[in-house]
Scaffold this active site. Structure first.
Site, short mmCIF file in Angstrom:
data_model
loop_
_atom_site.label_atom_id
_atom_site.label_comp_id
_atom_site.label_asym_id
_atom_site.label_seq_id
_atom_site.Cartn_x
_atom_site.Cartn_y
_atom_site.Cartn_z
CD GLN A 127 -2.33 1.14 2.90
OE1 GLN A 127 -1.92 0.36 3.75
NE2 GLN A 127 -3.26 2.02 3.17
CD GLU A 245 -4.47 0.66 6.79
OE1 GLU A 245 -4.88 1.68 6.23
OE2 GLU A 245 -3.26 0.40 6.93
C1 LIG Z 1 3.56 -0.78 11.61
C2 LIG Z 1 3.17 0.25 10.57
C3 LIG Z 1 2.87 -0.16 9.28
C4 LIG Z 1 2.50 0.79 8.32
N1 LIG Z 1 2.25 0.34 7.04
C5 LIG Z 1 1.93 1.24 6.09
C6 LIG Z 1 1.74 0.82 4.73
O1 LIG Z 1 1.87 -0.38 4.38
N2 LIG Z 1 1.43 1.76 3.79
C7 LIG Z 1 1.27 3.07 4.11
O2 LIG Z 1 0.95 3.86 3.21
N3 LIG Z 1 1.47 3.51 5.38
C8 LIG Z 1 1.81 2.64 6.37
N4 LIG Z 1 2.02 3.08 7.67
C9 LIG Z 1 1.97 4.51 7.95
C10 LIG Z 1 0.82 4.96 8.81
O3 LIG Z 1 -0.39 4.97 8.10
C11 LIG Z 1 1.18 6.37 9.34
O4 LIG Z 1 2.33 6.22 10.17
C12 LIG Z 1 0.07 6.99 10.14
O5 LIG Z 1 -1.01 7.32 9.33
C13 LIG Z 1 0.55 8.26 10.88
O6 LIG Z 1 1.18 9.14 10.02
P1 LIG Z 1 2.63 9.75 10.34
O7 LIG Z 1 3.52 8.62 10.75
O8 LIG Z 1 3.04 10.56 9.17
O9 LIG Z 1 2.44 10.66 11.60
P2 LIG Z 1 1.90 12.18 11.62
O10 LIG Z 1 0.65 12.27 10.80
O11 LIG Z 1 3.02 13.09 11.27
O12 LIG Z 1 1.53 12.36 13.14
C14 LIG Z 1 2.49 12.66 14.15
C15 LIG Z 1 1.78 12.80 15.48
O13 LIG Z 1 0.83 13.91 15.44
C16 LIG Z 1 -0.48 13.45 15.78
N5 LIG Z 1 -1.47 14.15 14.96
C17 LIG Z 1 -1.43 14.36 13.62
N6 LIG Z 1 -2.54 14.99 13.20
C18 LIG Z 1 -3.32 15.18 14.30
C19 LIG Z 1 -4.60 15.78 14.52
N7 LIG Z 1 -5.32 16.29 13.52
N8 LIG Z 1 -5.10 15.76 15.78
C20 LIG Z 1 -4.39 15.23 16.82
N9 LIG Z 1 -3.17 14.66 16.67
C21 LIG Z 1 -2.64 14.64 15.44
C22 LIG Z 1 -0.47 11.96 15.48
O14 LIG Z 1 -1.43 11.27 16.27
C23 LIG Z 1 0.96 11.57 15.85
O15 LIG Z 1 1.06 11.34 17.24
C24 LIG Z 1 2.41 2.15 8.65
C25 LIG Z 1 2.72 2.58 9.95
C26 LIG Z 1 3.11 1.65 10.91
C27 LIG Z 1 3.45 2.13 12.28
#
Ligand SMILES: Cc1cc2nc3c(=O)[nH]c(=O)nc-3n(C[C@H](O)[C@H](O)[C@H](O)COP(=O)(O)OP(=O)(O)OC[C@H]3O[C@@H](n4cnc5c(N)ncnc54)[C@H](O)[C@@H]3O)c2cc1C
Length: 379
Positions: A127, A245
């Site tokens: 994905q 998901e």
């Molecule tokens: C084990 C694992 C597998 C994954 N596999 C995939 C995959 O196969 N494909 C894929 O595309 N992605 C994948 N991901 C990515 C995952 O979808 C993202 O990590 C997730 O959506 C969070 O985005 P970010 O890491 O960019 O954090 P950010 O969006 O940068 O967030 C950082 C922090 O800010 C907080 N935050 C952000 N916005 C808000 C808001 N509006 N209100 C309150 N708090 C907020 C978040 O809760 C977090 O604590 C995976 C992640 C993990 C951990």
């Protein structure tokens, strides 16, 4: 709401139990969660073949593509496999995201090319959604697909892509109309991972495994036949993927009952099952059961709807409970948890549990969804 099993569900369960007692489990198969490591692939593929032979593969896909099982039957299946520590399928992204999305949005030729190989475990998908600057706020993604001839050249970077280092295809979101509104002008593509310009760099995780990756896209050529759904309507596809998901990640907690039983046995063996342990254990057990019944209730109320915002309750609670169960195991195992083979499995569960509250939408995002869309609180 009626929580009793119908005669058809009872029959399904007894056929499944019979099969599970007879099936030969491939050597080396472990419950690797939603994504296998590269080392899990041989056993995972062999297991998928067994599921196909037994008629238990692609349960959630409607007939004639898959088994067309009801949501309750899928839940019974998930529980029975979790109790035995067996994975439900080779790869969650392939079976529960790519497959259903191709069924819903794919053309006849895409269905023909992809569905059967996915079902048989011969084709694995990843994905390609999250980017370094677009995770929780996925609509701010900046990977571009620039028109070139009758197709596009895609450039950008994806991150956290589970299984990309062995996947055959990627479900890619890219911006085809950079000037359109942020939710418009995004298109979903089915991209062969072997295409020139795709570079995959594995990320080493803190639990020692390498399940996800950085993926760099440098003028990757895609054509009209690779578009999934309509041009510029990829956000609709993305929402459907994210709903599925959340629901599936929520259901992973179904295995926590078996894990808690294991922790209790370990505490008894070590004579640590005092009143404090029992109170903590009972509280967790109660919450796991509540989660389980809530899951069944949603299924019985809403059938297969992946768009129900209440699914966020399952995702939020199950990922947080996973961490708490692992913490209880850590306290019981003491030094064995920190070092040596006895605690190795629990160390993995504990460390991976931190990813569970991030993957598929963080806990904060699930709370926002529940606050705004279920409780109707102001933003
Ligand atoms: C084990 C694992 C597998 C994954 N596999 C995939 C995959 O196969 N494909 C894929 O595309 N992605 C994948 N991901 C990515 C995952 O979808 C993202 O990590 C997730 O959506 C969070 O985005 P970010 O890491 O960019 O954090 P950010 O969006 O940068 O967030 C950082 C922090 O800010 C907080 N935050 C952000 N916005 C808000 C808001 N509006 N209100 C309150 N708090 C907020 C978040 O809760 C977090 O604590 C995976 C992640 C993990 C951990």
């Amino acid at each position: 709401m009626d929580l009793r099993l119908t005669p058809a569900e009872q029959d399904f369960r007894s056929r499944l139990e019979d099969w599970l007692t007879q099936v030969e489990v491939p050597a080396g198969l472990r419950d690797y969660g939603s994504t296998p490591t590269r080392e899990d692939l041989d056993a995972g593929r062999a297991w998928q073949r067994r599921l196909v032979e037994g008629g238990w593969a692609a349960l959630s896909w409607p007939s004639p593509f898959g088994a067309g099982a009801t949501p309750s039957e899928q839940a019974l299946f998930a529980e029975a496999l979790a109790r035995r520590g067996l994975p439900r399928q080779l790869s969650f992204v392939s079976m529960e995201l790519a497959g259903p999305i191709i069924i819903a949005y794919g053309s006849a030729s895409q269905r023909e090319a992809f569905l059967e190989p996915i079902r048989r475990g011969e084709q694995i998908w990843c994905q390609l959604f999250s980017e370094p600057g677009a995770g929780s706020d996925l609509a701010s993604l900046s990977t571009r697909a620039r028109a070139a001839g009758d197709g596009w050249l895609v450039s950008g970077q994806k991150v956290w892509t589970s299984g990309a280092h062995y996947a055959d295809y990627g479900l890619l979101l890219a911006r085809t109309e950079p000037l359109a509104d942020r939710h418009r002008g995004i298109t979903c593509f089915a991209v062969p991972m072997g295409t020139a310009g795709v570079t995959v760099r594995p990320v080493k995780q803190m639990d020692g495994e390498s399940k996800f990756n950085e993926v760099f896209l440098d003028d990757v050529a895609v054509g009209p036949g690779d578009v999934l759904g309509e041009l510029g309507r990829g956000w609709e596809v993305a929402l459907s993927v994210l709903g599925r998901e959340r629901r599936m990640l929520g259901s992973l907690a179904i295995g926590l009952g078996a894990a808690l039983t294991e922790v209790r046995r370990e505490a008894e063996r070590r004579r640590l099952d005092d009143a404090v342990f029992r109170a903590r254990w009972a509280s967790l057990w109660g919450r796991v059961q509540l989660l389980r019944w809530t899951w069944f209730r949603f299924l019985s109320d809403r059938g297969d709807s992946a768009a129900d915002p209440r699914m966020s309750v399952l995702k939020l609670t199950s990922s947080e409970l996973q961490q708490e169960v692992a913490r209880l195991a850590a306290d019981i195992l003491g030094l064995d948890f920190v070092y040596g083979d006895a605690g190795a499995r629990w160390r993995r569960v504990f460390l991976a549990g931190h990813g569970a509250t991030i993957a598929g939408g963080t806990s904060e995002i699930q709370r926002n969804i529940l606050g705004e869309r279920v409780l109707r609180l102001p933003r």
